[in-house]
Structures are given as structure tokens and as C-alpha cells.
Design a protein around this motif. Structure first.
Motif, PDB file in Angstrom:
ATOM      1  N   UNK A 176       0.823  -1.202   0.000  1.00  0.00           N
ATOM      2  CA  UNK A 176       0.000   0.000   0.000  1.00  0.00           C
ATOM      3  C   UNK A 176       0.863   1.260   0.000  1.00  0.00           C
ATOM      4  N   UNK A 177       1.914   1.243   0.821  1.00  0.00           N
ATOM      5  CA  UNK A 177       2.791   2.415   0.916  1.00  0.00           C
ATOM      6  C   UNK A 177       3.439   2.724  -0.426  1.00  0.00           C
ATOM      7  N   UNK A 178       3.929   1.693  -1.119  1.00  0.00           N
ATOM      8  CA  UNK A 178       4.543   1.903  -2.437  1.00  0.00           C
ATOM      9  C   UNK A 178       3.542   2.493  -3.418  1.00  0.00           C
ATOM     10  N   UNK A 179       2.323   1.951  -3.403  1.00  0.00           N
ATOM     11  CA  UNK A 179       1.303   2.387  -4.360  1.00  0.00           C
ATOM     12  C   UNK A 179       0.838   3.814  -4.104  1.00  0.00           C
ATOM     13  N   UNK A 180       1.060   4.327  -2.877  1.00  0.00           N
ATOM     14  CA  UNK A 180       0.576   5.658  -2.516  1.00  0.00           C
ATOM     15  C   UNK A 180       1.581   6.762  -2.801  1.00  0.00           C
ATOM     16  N   UNK A 181       2.850   6.418  -2.962  1.00  0.00           N
ATOM     17  CA  UNK A 181       3.882   7.444  -3.130  1.00  0.00           C
ATOM     18  C   UNK A 181       3.650   8.199  -4.438  1.00  0.00           C
ATOM     19  N   UNK A 182       3.542   9.514  -4.311  1.00  0.00           N
ATOM     20  CA  UNK A 182       3.125  10.354  -5.427  1.00  0.00           C
ATOM     21  C   UNK A 182       4.236  11.325  -5.790  1.00  0.00           C
ATOM     22  N   UNK A 183       4.715  11.228  -7.019  1.00  0.00           N
ATOM     23  CA  UNK A 183       5.764  12.113  -7.520  1.00  0.00           C
ATOM     24  C   UNK A 183       5.122  13.371  -8.086  1.00  0.00           C
ATOM     25  N   UNK A 184       5.398  14.504  -7.466  1.00  0.00           N
ATOM     26  CA  UNK A 184       4.750  15.758  -7.844  1.00  0.00           C
ATOM     27  C   UNK A 184       5.579  16.584  -8.821  1.00  0.00           C
ATOM     28  N   UNK A 185       6.897  16.476  -8.719  1.00  0.00           N
ATOM     29  CA  UNK A 185       7.788  17.240  -9.595  1.00  0.00           C
ATOM     30  C   UNK A 185       9.070  16.448  -9.774  1.00  0.00           C
ATOM     31  N   UNK A 186       9.638  16.477 -10.991  1.00  0.00           N
ATOM     32  CA  UNK A 186      10.870  15.733 -11.238  1.00  0.00           C
ATOM     33  C   UNK A 186      11.553  16.284 -12.486  1.00  0.00           C
ATOM     34  N   UNK A 187      12.777  16.759 -12.299  1.00  0.00           N
ATOM     35  CA  UNK A 187      13.543  17.270 -13.441  1.00  0.00           C
ATOM     36  C   UNK A 187      14.572  16.260 -13.925  1.00  0.00           C
ATOM     37  N   UNK A 188      14.408  15.001 -13.532  1.00  0.00           N
ATOM     38  CA  UNK A 188      15.366  13.963 -13.867  1.00  0.00           C
ATOM     39  C   UNK A 188      16.232  13.560 -12.686  1.00  0.00           C
ATOM     40  N   UNK A 189      16.017  14.211 -11.551  1.00  0.00           N
ATOM     41  CA  UNK A 189      16.773  13.865 -10.341  1.00  0.00           C
ATOM     42  C   UNK A 189      16.497  12.431  -9.911  1.00  0.00           C
ATOM     43  N   UNK A 190      15.267  11.989 -10.089  1.00  0.00           N
ATOM     44  CA  UNK A 190      14.868  10.631  -9.730  1.00  0.00           C
ATOM     45  C   UNK A 190      14.498   9.855 -10.989  1.00  0.00           C
ATOM     46  N   UNK A 191      14.653   8.523 -10.971  1.00  0.00           N
ATOM     47  CA  UNK A 191      15.235   7.736  -9.871  1.00  0.00           C
ATOM     48  C   UNK A 191      16.745   7.967  -9.746  1.00  0.00           C
ATOM     49  N   UNK A 192      17.285   7.600  -8.604  1.00  0.00           N
ATOM     50  CA  UNK A 192      18.708   7.796  -8.345  1.00  0.00           C
ATOM     51  C   UNK A 192      19.517   7.017  -9.377  1.00  0.00           C
ATOM     52  N   UNK A 193      20.409   7.723 -10.043  1.00  0.00           N
ATOM     53  CA  UNK A 193      21.151   7.112 -11.136  1.00  0.00           C
ATOM     54  C   UNK A 193      22.361   6.305 -10.689  1.00  0.00           C
ATOM     55  N   UNK A 194      22.907   5.551 -11.621  1.00  0.00           N
ATOM     56  CA  UNK A 194      24.050   4.685 -11.328  1.00  0.00           C
ATOM     57  C   UNK A 194      25.306   5.477 -10.996  1.00  0.00           C
ATOM     58  N   UNK A 195      25.405   6.710 -11.484  1.00  0.00           N
ATOM     59  CA  UNK A 195      26.602   7.506 -11.250  1.00  0.00           C
ATOM     60  C   UNK A 195      26.629   8.170  -9.875  1.00  0.00           C
ATOM     61  N   UNK A 196      25.541   8.077  -9.149  1.00  0.00           N
ATOM     62  CA  UNK A 196      25.491   8.668  -7.817  1.00  0.00           C
ATOM     63  C   UNK A 196      26.200   7.736  -6.845  1.00  0.00           C
ATOM     64  N   UNK A 197      27.262   8.218  -6.235  1.00  0.00           N
ATOM     65  CA  UNK A 197      28.029   7.391  -5.305  1.00  0.00           C
ATOM     66  C   UNK A 197      28.025   7.933  -3.880  1.00  0.00           C
ATOM     67  N   UNK A 198      27.526   9.162  -3.708  1.00  0.00           N
ATOM     68  CA  UNK A 198      27.472   9.758  -2.374  1.00  0.00           C
ATOM     69  C   UNK A 198      26.098  10.405  -2.189  1.00  0.00           C
ATOM     70  N   UNK A 199      25.368   9.958  -1.187  1.00  0.00           N
ATOM     71  CA  UNK A 199      24.016  10.463  -0.935  1.00  0.00           C
ATOM     72  C   UNK A 199      23.953  11.021   0.481  1.00  0.00           C
ATOM     73  N   UNK A 200      23.491  12.254   0.609  1.00  0.00           N
ATOM     74  CA  UNK A 200      23.233  12.854   1.919  1.00  0.00           C
ATOM     75  C   UNK A 200      21.749  12.705   2.220  1.00  0.00           C
TER      76      UNK A 200
END
Length: 744
Positions: A402-426
Motif C-alpha cells: 500500500x505504501x509503495x502504491x501511494x507514493x506520489x511524484x509531484x515534480x521531477x527534473x530527472x533527479x529521480x530515480x537515483x542514477x548509477x553515477x550517484x556514489x554519495x548520498x546525503x
């Protein structure tokens, strides 16, 4: 006093009264039992006076013993009609893992109490055990599900039906009988602290989810299976439209608004077979719902032919003394208006006096008792059947689904999903490293949970460096933690900023007699009794967001919330997870990493400011002027939600009452879209609304896949309508319409 003498029977055989005959029709058994009862015993069946956690205490050996308070309550009416909250655990009840019943001994406690009730009753009448099941069973070790607002964001009645079935099975396995479930409130003002208990702002969406709830919890047929539970749908009616978004305030509703917006979910639930409804606190046309005969009798019973139970909300009957002058006449008003079962009130304890004074006619009281007894027979309480079902498994998985199905993406400029080149996440923000604020109001103490930080550390690819700084608290203006968060963001490839609110009750919360929070303390910003004049987050959260975005590090903002808070800003991605439950951190991490799709769609419109309210999409079709100082349009419209892929809708086709449209996944990965059908009434007998949702269907498609979706449009209530198919209410406003002329 009423009663009957013993009936003749064959010599040498023990006499079994007809109400004890498990093969007899339910109505015949009820009539026989009712005829044997004294007035005092009848009144006892209509009372639910006691807080269940006062009925027992832990013994030094770890078992339970019954209290003098329970003995006194059962002595008062030679039995017990219903008992509320025997399994309830939270800060208000004071019950925790050290003092209350858990999964291993909850059923034994229920059996102990029931044995006493039956032994104390001259006629052996069992009690109904009534429990809160707002988003899962509110009990120690009960599965906590995402709140209703999150369920609304799934736009998935079938998934909700499965989750509701699980909750009912848990309730019955613990010895409980009746589920109190929020379903009928429509979120027309998000300042209201109980917005999280609503499916959304739209009556059609709420009606479809209410039907699913009733099917899942109750099943079908006259008798309830061992893993099914009668549902009390709350609250009836109009409580989501109280003035100023203030809890229990008046609702200034005309009859048309009441019928078009606030009653369809109740109507749908009753048609699906709901066993009971709960009368709301608010007033409708000058009369509180618990004393509103026009609502409870003329509409519900006579108009809709509802023959189930009507329960009052907690202490709502006694509140009627404000207009009747005393609690005896308050109880009489509620009963005469259509209430069958009270909750914690004194007024119903005086119904015997009310009958003797002529305030209530005994046939009216008998009708209410009949409805209570009928439910007990339908549950098999007199016959020891059906056998208790074993506790269900898989609760954590269905909660996460249920939680997965409820998550709503409101805005995205390509930041998500987290890409393979991301090696450090704060991973930053006051909600990042805790699960304490993920579960919403009406939640029992939890043994476990997973926040976003822990989930990302577990699910991220090997070698990804994940660092954390809290930054600030949910409330207040302390900015001292922001420099650490800024440093972490500046040294990372991506910042995940987890913000939001909280409905978590704590031991220092001050409660009203009905369990509502009197004064929000600590970090509680939502829930019953916690209404807001503004929809902004705590001031420090905005300062943290601005500072993190200013580092230039791509930033994804995650909102954990029970109402739509106002979050604009320039972060690259913004998604809301609502209150996703104890394991919601895992669902959020899966969506951030691209292991799952953001499948949710907004069940409410998100305003730009509280000054815009009301901002729901289905307002009357009038030429509203804009504001001088800001747009009159919502920040995000009802039905809005992005995916990690893209979809193309073909031209809708209309044949009779069926709309068909071709939907194609034009992106590079699997995704789910929700096909939304709106109508605009053209020729009609009253002033229409701008748009009204009239059908929807979720469609999952692989890359390049095309599917023809057919949806049935019902209840047009007009001679001519426009049909528009789109992915949100805002998109539907500009979509090419198809006209359906019903005069032809």
C-alpha cells in the motif's frame, strides 16, 4: 417491565428457548430474546459506557484479571451491550507492551471478559467487542497500514480490499468483533487535523474505496465468517467540511452540497452491506448528527432503507444536553433520532427513566435493541461459531505494498530515480532517520519500523556512501543543525531531504475525554484535535530546504505527512509518501532508487497557501476571478502524479455509457497510469460543477505496450454532458471533450 413465561416443552427433555436454537432464523431468535428481557436489560444492550482498558489489569504472573470497574458495569445492567477498546493501546489509554494484551494473549483476554459478561447476564447475552481499525487494528502487534489519505492516493480499490480483509482477520483473531473505520469524511479543508483519515476530496473516489473496504472486511452473506468483521463506517455526515477546518465545528452545508459531496460514500458503503454507521460530532442544518432525526431516520432508515446499527461518536449524546437541558433528555433525543448504541455517554444509561417519564416509547427502544441483538446473532456470539480464525500472516508486506502504491511524484527534473553515477548520498531532514512519525494518528506503540535512512543504507548498491544529518526538528525555528546538513549535501552527489509533519501521540500529550488531543505538544502537527490555521511546515524545515538546494547538489524532497503541506521551492524532485506506516521508509527507498514506480495520484488538491482555501477541483462552474496577489489555481491539482516513464492517451470514444481510450507507454520502463474520466454537465436542472470524477482505472504497461481501456460512466444526472479523459483534473480542464446527449 416486559418478559414472557416459560413455554411448554416435551416432558423429560431440557427446554431450549427459541433464541438458543442455532437453526432458527435470526429475526425469530431476536424476537424471542427481546420478549424475555426486562427494560433494564434492554437499556444495557444500548450502552457502551466503559473504556475497555479499564476492564482488566496485568497480574504479577503475566496474566490478566478483571477489575472492579468491569464488575460494577456488568452489575448495573445485568450484562453488557458493548465494550469499546479492550485491545486499544496508545498514549491516551496508557496501555503499552508492558501492560496490555498482545498478539499472543489478546484472544485469551477477550474470552475472559466475555465469560464474565455471559455469566453475569440472566439470559446469557454476550457483549460486542468494538475496536478502532482506522488503518489497521489499533492494538499491540496489530499491523499498521498507511492512513486513508495514502489509500486514496493509490486509486486502487482492489488493493484496499485486500488490506481491509487482513485488518478484519487480525481483529477477529484477537477476539474482537466490530471494526470502527473512518471512510465517510471528505477532505474539503486540509487544515482539519483529521484530513489523514479521509480518502480525499472527491465523493466518487471515496465511494469506490468505501465499497472495497466493506467487501474486504465483511465479506458477503447474512453471517460473518471467522475472519470477517462488521464495519462501523464513520463519520455520518459532513464532518470533513467543518467551518475553518476546526474539529467538531459546525458544517454549513446546503442539502445539495450534502447529497452531492458528503453522502455518496455512505450510500455506496450501505449498498455494499455495511453493518453500521457512526453519527458524526458536527451539526447539519443546526442539529448535531447524533440528534438529527432528518439525517438518521428520515434519510438513512426511511429513504435508504438501512436496517443496520447507528452508533454515536464518543460522548456525542451527552453533548446534546446543551440543547435539551439535561442528560436524560439528551439520551432520549438521540434514541428518538435514530442512535442505537452510545459511546461512553451517561445519557443512554438513563433510558429506563426516559421511558418511565414518557420521553421515549418502549417500541422505539425495542427497535434499537433489536438491531444490536441482530448483529450479535449474525456474528454467531450465542452459538460459539464460527470457530476463531488463526491470525493472518503477511501484514508487513501488504502494508508496504500500500505504501509503495501511494507514493506520489509531484515534480521531477530527472533527479529521480537515483542514477548509477550517484556514489554519495546525503540523507537529511527531521523525518530521515526515524519511523516514529510515519504511522499517523490512532496507532498503537510499535516494536519495529524502518526509516528512509536505514532503508537506503540497506537497499542502495554496494559502495554508495550514505551520510546523514538531521538539520532541524519538525517544529520550531532552531537552525543550529543546518550547517552540518549543508556540509553533508555539498559533499554529496545527491541530497535526499525528508520533511513533513507528525500525528504521533506521546505521553506528554494532553487529551480530551474522547481521546482527541487538547494541546499539541512535542512535534505533533496533525491528527484528531490538531487543526492548523496555516498549511506551512515548521519554519526551520523551509530554511533547511533552501540551504540544501543552494549548495547546487541535486535534491529530492520527500514529504511524510497527514495533510497536503505547502512546499514549493526549486528542489529537482518532490514526492509525498503521506503517512506510509512503520515500514514506509522501505517503500520510499525503493521508489527513490527506481526499484519501484511512483504510482500514486493526488487524492486532494494542494493549495499554494491557506488563504486560497477552499481549493478543491469540483467547485461550482462559475467564472471565479483570480486573486491580485497570487494564482487562484492549486499548486498541484487533484489526480496529479508523475511516473518514471511517459504515457500517451488516444482520442476517447463514447458508446452509450462506455468510454474507451487507447493508452500507450511511450517511455523506457514499466509504469502505471490512472485513467481518469471526468464529466461536465451541460444541460441540467441545477447549477453544475466545473468537473466531476465519474470513473477511473489504474493501468500498468510495459515499455511500448498499448492497451484499450473501457470505463463505464454512471449517474450523469443531466440531459447532456461532456466527457473528458485525462491524467489529472487540471489536464481534464483542457482536454478535448466528447459530448453525450441523453435527450437523443
Amino acid at each position: 417491565m416486559s418478559g414472557i413465561s416459560a413455554q411448554p416443552h416435551r416432558a423429560g427433555l431440557p427446554y431450549t428457548p427459541p433464541y438458543r436454537d442455532a437453526t432458527a432464523p435470526v429475526d425469530a431468535r431476536v424476537r424471542d430474546l427481546l420478549a424475555r428481557m426486562t427494560l433494564r436489560e434492554k437499556v444495557g444492550q444500548l450502552n457502551q459506557r466503559m473504556y475497555g482498558w479499564n476492564a482488566y489489569r496485568r497480574t504479577p504472573g503475566g496474566g490478566f484479571e478483571l477489575t472492579d470497574a468491569l464488575y460494577a458495569e456488568t452489575d448495573r445492567f445485568e450484562g453488557l451491550g458493548a465494550l469499546y477498546g479492550l485491545q486499544r493501546a496508545d498514549a491516551w489509554s496508557g496501555v503499552d507492551h508492558g501492560s496490555g494484551p498482545g498478539a499472543e494473549d489478546g484472544a485469551a483476554l477477550a474470552e475472559l471478559v466475555q465469560r464474565h459478561v455471559v455469566e453475569r447476564s440472566r439470559l446469557g447475552v454476550p457483549a460486542l467487542f468494538v475496536e478502532e481499525v482506522p488503518h489497521g487494528l489499533m492494538a499491540l502487534d496489530g499491523t499498521v497500514l498507511p492512513v486513508n489519505l495514502a489509500v486514496g492516493a493509490t486509486w486502487d480499490p482492489e488493493l484496499h480490499e485486500r488490506a481491509a480483509a487482513h485488518a478484519a482477520a487480525e481483529l477477529r483473531a484477537r477476539g474482537g468483533h466490530v471494526a470502527l473505520v473512518s471512510a465517510l469524511d471528505i477532505a474539503r479543508d486540509p487544515r482539519w487535523g483529521r484530513t489523514e483519515e479521509c480518502f480525499g476530496e472527491d465523493p466518487y473516489l471515496a465511494a469506490r474505496l468505501t465499497e472495497a473496504l466493506v467487501r474486504g472486511m465483511q465479506g458477503t452473506g447474512e453471517f460473518f465468517a471467522g475472519d470477517k468483521a462488521p464495519v462501523v463506517l464513520k463519520h455520518f455526515a459532513g464532518q470533513g467540511a467543518t467551518v475553518g477546518g476546526r474539529n467538531s465545528a459546525e458544517s454549513e452545508l446546503g442539502l445539495r452540497e450534502l447529497h452531492e459531496i458528503h453522502l455518496p460514500a455512505a450510500r455506496a458503503g450501505i449498498r455494499a452491506g455495511a453493518a453500521a454507521v457512526m453519527a458524526a460530532y458536527n451539526e447539519v442544518d443546526g442539529m448535531p448528527c447524533s440528534g438529527n432525526r432528518a439525517l438518521l431516520t428520515e434519510l438513512l432508515r426511511e429513504g435508504w432503507e438501512f436496517d443496520g446499527l447507528v452508533m454515536a461518536d464518543g460522548l456525542a449524546v451527552d453533548r446534546l444536553a446543551r440543547i435539551t437541558g439535561d442528560k436524560v433528555s439528551a439520551g432520549a433525543l438521540a434514541l428518538n433520532s435514530g442512535v442505537d448504541l452510545s459511546l461512553w455517554d451517561e445519557g443512554f444509561t438513563h433510558l429506563e427513566e426516559a421511558v418511565e417519564r414518557g420521553l421515549v416509547k418502549e417500541p422505539v427502544l425495542d427497535a434499537a435493541v433489536t438491531r444490536v441483538l441482530r448483529l450479535k446473532f449474525r456474528l454467531g456470539l450465542f452459538d460459539g461459531r464460527p470457530a476463531p480464525a488463526p491470525a493472518p500472516t503477511g501484514g508487513r508486506e501488504i502494508s508496504k505494498e500500500l505504501a509503495r502504491a501511494a507514493i506520489t511524484l509531484l515534480r521531477n527534473d530527472g533527479t529521480l530515480p537515483i542514477g548509477e553515477k550517484v556514489s554519495r548520498i546525503a540523507v537529511l531532514g527531521p523525518q530521515a532517520a526515524t519511523a516514529a512519525h510515519q504511522s499517523g494518528d490512532y496507532t498503537a506503540p510499535q516494536r519495529s519500523g524502518t526509516g528512509v535512512l536505514d532503508a537506503l543504507r540497506r537497499l542502495a548498491p554496494p559502495g554508495v556512501d550514505i551520510r546523514h544529518a538531521r538539520g532541524c526538528a519538525l517544529t520550531g525555528g532552531d537552525l543550529s543543525g543546518i550547517p552540518d546538513a549543508v556540509a553533508a549535501a555539498a559533499a554529496s552527489d545527491l541530497a535526499v531531504l525528508v520533511l513533513g509533519g507528525s500525528s504521533a501521540r506521546t505521553s506528554d500529550t494532553e487529551f480530551d475525554a474522547n481521546g482527541a488531543a487538547l494541546h499539541a505538544v512535542s512535534e505533533m502537527t496533525c491528527g484528531e484535535g490538531v487543526d492548523l490555521a496555516d498549511l506551512r511546515l515548521g519554519a526551520a524545515q523551509y530554511a533547511l530546504m533552501d540551504a540544501v538546494v543552494a549548495t547546487g547538489t541535486p535534491t529530492a524532497v520527500v514529504l511524510v505527512q497527514g495533510r497536503p503541506h505547502i512546499v514549493a521551492g526549486t528542489a529537482g524532485a518532490l514526492l509525498t509518501a503521506w503517512y506510509p506506516g512503520p515500514w514506509g521508509g522501505e517503500a520510499i527507498a525503493e521508489v527513490l532508487l527506481g526499484h519501484a514506480e511512483p504510482a500514486g495520484r493526488l487524492p486532494v488538491s494542494v493549495p499554494r497557501s491557506a488563504a486560497q482555501l477552499p481549493v478543491y477541483y469540483n467547485h461550482k462552474d462559475t467564472e471565479y476571478g483570480g486573486y491580485v496577489d497570487q494564482s487562484a489555481e492549486p499548486l498541484h491539482s487533484f489526480g496529479h502524479g508523475l511516473s518514471y516513464t511517459s504515457f500517451e492517451y488516444g482520442t476517447p470514444r463514447l458508446s452509450g455509457g462506455t468510454v474507451t481510450v487507447d493508452v500507450t507507454n511511450t517511455g523506457g520502463r514499466y509504469g502505471r497510469t490512472v485513467v481518469q474520466v471526468y464529466l461536465r454537465r451541460l444541460i441540467t436542472s441545477s447549477w453544475p460543477r466545473a468537473l466531476e470524477l465519474c470513473a477511473f482505472e489504474g493501468v500498468g504497461l510495459e515499455p511500448g505496450e498499448r492497451r484499450t481501456v473501457a470505463l463505464t460512466v454512471e449517474d450523469t444526472r443531466a440531459d447532456s454532458v461532456e466527457i473528458r479523459v485525462a491524467e489529472s483534473a487540471r489536464a481534464a480542464s483542457g482536454a478535448a471533450p466528447v459530448v453525450l446527449d441523453l435527450r437523443v
